[in-house]
Design a protein around this motif. Structure first.
Motif, PDB file in Angstrom:
ATOM      1  N   SER A   3     -19.978  29.162  88.117  1.00 19.46           N
ATOM      2  CA  SER A   3     -18.922  28.612  88.965  1.00 19.46           C
ATOM      3  C   SER A   3     -18.559  29.633  90.031  1.00 19.46           C
ATOM      4  N   GLN A   4     -18.201  29.105  91.192  1.00 20.57           N
ATOM      5  CA  GLN A   4     -17.803  29.986  92.301  1.00 20.57           C
ATOM      6  C   GLN A   4     -16.311  30.216  92.235  1.00 20.57           C
ATOM      7  N   PRO A   5     -15.938  31.427  92.562  1.00 17.65           N
ATOM      8  CA  PRO A   5     -14.502  31.699  92.513  1.00 17.65           C
ATOM      9  C   PRO A   5     -13.765  30.873  93.561  1.00 17.65           C
ATOM     10  N   GLY A   6     -12.566  30.533  93.311  1.00 16.54           N
ATOM     11  CA  GLY A   6     -11.750  29.740  94.238  1.00 16.54           C
ATOM     12  C   GLY A   6     -11.218  30.587  95.395  1.00 16.54           C
ATOM     13  N   TRP A   7     -10.989  29.920  96.477  1.00 16.75           N
ATOM     14  CA  TRP A   7     -10.440  30.596  97.653  1.00 16.75           C
ATOM     15  C   TRP A   7      -8.924  30.659  97.550  1.00 16.75           C
ATOM     16  N   SER A   8      -8.390  31.694  98.126  1.00 15.90           N
ATOM     17  CA  SER A   8      -6.932  31.796  98.181  1.00 15.90           C
ATOM     18  C   SER A   8      -6.407  30.818  99.226  1.00 15.90           C
ATOM     19  N   ASP A   9      -5.109  30.632  99.240  1.00 19.83           N
ATOM     20  CA  ASP A   9      -4.506  29.809 100.284  1.00 19.83           C
ATOM     21  C   ASP A   9      -4.699  30.501 101.632  1.00 19.83           C
TER      22      ASP A   9
END
Length: 188
Positions: A3-9
Motif C-alpha cells: 500500500s502507498q502511504p497517504g498524502w497529507s492535507d
C-alpha cells in the motif's frame, strides 16, 4: 500487497517579493524649489550572510494623484535613487517603488510617499503701479536657482490674450514692441 502511504492535507502558500521601504522625501509639508532626488532602502535580504533576495531592478512611478490613475513619470532603474530628468508643474506629487526580480517579475509597490514642488517666485520691481509714458524696462528680483524667467504682458488681468511675452535669463527686459498708450497693462 504494497500500500502507498497517504498524502497529507494540501496547504497553500504565496511567493511574494518584498516591497521597498524608507522612501525619501516623504513630507508634503516640505516644499522643494526643484525636483528632488527620490531614494529608498535597497532590497537585499540575507540569511547567515548569504543573499537570499536582491532587487535586480526597481520600477518607480510618480503621479499627481494618490491613486496613481494618471502617471506623470515611470522608469526602471538598477539604482536605489533617481532624479527625474524632465520638469514637473508645481504641485503635490506621489511616488512609489516596486522591486523587479531577475526573471522580470514585479513585486508589490511600496506605500506611496509624497513631495510638494513649489517653484520659487520673484518680486516684481518696476513698473509697479502708476503712470509711465513709454514701453517700460521690466525688472524683478532674482529667484534662487532659476536659470530663466518668463515675462507675460497683457491688457487683461487673467492674461488672456497676451500682448507680449519673453523668455530670458536676465532679471530685466525691454520689449521691442510698442505698447498701447491708453489703458491699463498687467505684467507677471
Amino acid at each position: 500487497d504494497v500500500s502507498q502511504p497517504g498524502w497529507s492535507d494540501a496547504q497553500s502558500f504565496e511567493v511574494t517579493l518584498p516591497s521597498p521601504s524608507g522612501l525619501t522625501p516623504d513630507d508634503p509639508s516640505q516644499f522643494f524649489d526643484r525636483i528632488p532626488t527620490l531614494c529608498w532602502q535597497p532590497i537585499l535580504t540575507n540569511q547567515d550572510n548569504i543573499p537570499l533576495v536582491a532587487a535586480w531592478k526597481y520600477r518607480l512611478q510618480v503621479s499627481s494623484r494618490s491613486d496613481f490613475q494618471t502617471i506623470t513619470s515611470s522608469i526602471e532603474t538598477e539604482m536605489n535613487c533617481w532624479t527625474p530628468q524632465s520638469w514637473f508643474l508645481p504641485g503635490l506629487y506621489y511616488w512609489r517603488v516596486a522591486m523587479i526580480d531577475a526573471a522580470g517579475y514585479p513585486g508589490s509597490y511600496s506605500a506611496p510617499a509624497a513631495f510638494y514642488l513649489q517653484i520659487p517666485t520673484t518680486t516684481l520691481l518696476n513698473p509697479i503701479s502708476g503712470w509711465i509714458s513709454s514701453t517700460p524696462t521690466f525688472t524683478w528680483e532674482p529667484a534662487l536657482g532659476m536659470a530663466s524667467y518668463r515675462l507675460d504682458v497683457s491688457l487683461e488681468p487673467d492674461f488672456y490674450p497676451l500682448l507680449d511675452w519673453a523668455q530670458t535669463a536676465n532679471t530685466q527686459y525691454t520689449s521691442l514692441f510698442t505698447y498701447p498708450v491708453e489703458g491699463l497693462l498687467y505684467w507677471r
